[in-house]
Scaffold this motif. Sequence first.
Motif, PDB file in Angstrom:
ATOM      1  N   ARG A 134      70.007 -23.543 -66.221  1.00 40.78           N
ATOM      2  CA  ARG A 134      69.252 -22.996 -65.101  1.00 40.78           C
ATOM      3  C   ARG A 134      70.190 -22.942 -63.916  1.00 40.78           C
ATOM      4  O   ARG A 134      70.775 -23.949 -63.534  1.00 40.78           O
ATOM      5  CB  ARG A 134      68.060 -23.901 -64.805  1.00 40.78           C
ATOM      6  N   SER A 135      70.385 -21.782 -63.314  1.00 39.53           N
ATOM      7  CA  SER A 135      71.240 -21.728 -62.133  1.00 39.53           C
ATOM      8  C   SER A 135      70.437 -22.288 -60.959  1.00 39.53           C
ATOM      9  O   SER A 135      69.216 -22.160 -60.913  1.00 39.53           O
ATOM     10  CB  SER A 135      71.706 -20.294 -61.875  1.00 39.53           C
ATOM     11  N   ALA A 136      71.147 -22.886 -60.040  1.00 39.20           N
ATOM     12  CA  ALA A 136      70.485 -23.563 -58.922  1.00 39.20           C
ATOM     13  C   ALA A 136      69.649 -22.571 -58.134  1.00 39.20           C
ATOM     14  O   ALA A 136      70.058 -21.439 -57.891  1.00 39.20           O
ATOM     15  CB  ALA A 136      71.536 -24.193 -58.022  1.00 39.20           C
ATOM     16  N   LEU A 137      68.498 -23.014 -57.731  1.00 34.05           N
ATOM     17  CA  LEU A 137      67.592 -22.152 -56.973  1.00 34.05           C
ATOM     18  C   LEU A 137      68.015 -22.130 -55.510  1.00 34.05           C
ATOM     19  O   LEU A 137      68.373 -23.155 -54.924  1.00 34.05           O
ATOM     20  CB  LEU A 137      66.168 -22.711 -57.095  1.00 34.05           C
ATOM     21  N   LYS A 138      68.043 -20.949 -54.914  1.00 32.30           N
ATOM     22  CA  LYS A 138      68.392 -20.812 -53.499  1.00 32.30           C
ATOM     23  C   LYS A 138      67.188 -20.190 -52.807  1.00 32.30           C
ATOM     24  O   LYS A 138      66.619 -19.229 -53.318  1.00 32.30           O
ATOM     25  CB  LYS A 138      69.564 -19.827 -53.434  1.00 32.30           C
ATOM     26  N   THR A 139      66.784 -20.708 -51.666  1.00 30.04           N
ATOM     27  CA  THR A 139      65.753 -19.988 -50.892  1.00 30.04           C
ATOM     28  C   THR A 139      66.299 -19.769 -49.491  1.00 30.04           C
ATOM     29  O   THR A 139      66.897 -20.674 -48.900  1.00 30.04           O
ATOM     30  CB  THR A 139      64.425 -20.750 -50.807  1.00 30.04           C
TER      31      THR A 139
END
Length: 429
Positions: A413-418
Amino acid sequence: MSISIVILAAGKGSRMKSTTPKVLHTISGKSMLSHAIDAGLAISDDITVVLAHQAKRVQEAIEAEYKNINFHMQDAEQFPGTGGAMKGVNTKYEKTLILNGDMPLITQSSLEALTGGDADINMSVIKLDNPDGYGRVLIDDEKVQEIVEQKDCNKTQLETKTVNAGIYCVNTELLNRYIPLLSNENAQKEYYLTDIVKMAVDENRTVTPIYVEEEEFKGVNSKYDLAMAEVIMQNRIKKELMAQGVTMRFPDSIYIDCRATFEGESILENGVTILGASKIISSHIKTNSVIEDSIIEDSDVGPMGRVRPLSHLKNTHIGNFVEVKKSTLTGVKAGHLAYIGDATIDEGSNIGAGVITCNYDGKAKHKTTIGKNVFVGSDCQLVAPLTIEDDVIVAAGTTLNKDVTKGSLAITRSALKTIPDFFYKFFGK
Ligand code: UD1
Ligand code: MG
């Protein structure tokens, strides 16, 4: 039973408007010629098929399916017609039953009726309101006199409503004697097999008319005839299966191959298609699902599930839009939208929505093996060859291209960015 069978299948079948030889067109999954051969094999071990038109193709197709069928090539140029077809045919036993390759609806019991008794010729006859196209059977004092082909009939003969259904059981010795004596002096300049009837009558031999069901003796000559024969065959198959305990919801919408078998108590909902030699054991196949050459055992499939060849489902639930191919699933749940190909999945495992076994790398197919109690989350790609051992969790959205050992969690899972307020910067307030 000591009886020989000859199946006439040399005709051109031009009304079929097809590049496929007429007798290789299929009804309920099997070619018309195979249906005739199967009916024959139930009562005989000496079967000869007469071929001419596209002979090689027909012979190869039959040899791929059956052993010990004899083939005879008709010289259709020099000896056209049903009598020409019998020229040079040798049969083993005292009686020879002559069938047509384009009559797939004949049943074993009709063949038995035609081969019974000790007449020199038993011939199939039907009474028709509209005898158009058939040879007329002239009967005098309840005795058959001769068969006159429609094109050779005079006005009174044309009125005859008793017609030749085209199947005969003949004393082999007489047949061998009569065939070389046939002439082609008739309207069609053909050698008519039907002329042997008059020859036998002239020698005071017994010719017995056997009255038969029109439905079984219908020749299939066109795509329309093929479709009508299919309807009759499907009705027979379904009636028999219902008698055996299979429940069918709206049977007219269901299609079942004649090679399919059922055990226990199963339910088929409307629109179900069962193809090939599938075996359905105590299962529930829901609306518009397709099963092909597979075993479905104590399982449920669909609605709109597809199980492709060489699969075996046992105690398994396959939901909507799930495709399974060449896979063995035991005690598995795959409820929605998945592709499971070349896989083995063991008890207690759950396959989430959107899971795909990536079984094909563009060159070869590879296997996926999944152990017991494996939970595969939604939208995973399982890149084969791949083994997942027992008690594994594969997190949603994972692309898995390495084996996973017992008890692990697998997650890519690629890191989530918001980015706060990005929407308003992009579209404006
Ligand atoms: C034949 C009968 C007719 C009968 C009808 C029943 C003759 C002369 N007439 O007519 O009395 O009412 O069947 O359907 O037999 N075949 C060959 N080689 C040939 C010609 C035909 O093998 O040269 C085969 C065909 O593939 C077919 C069968 O013989 O399987 C019957 O031939 P078809 O042309 O349909 O005979 P009909 O003219 O309809
Ligand atoms: Mg015909």
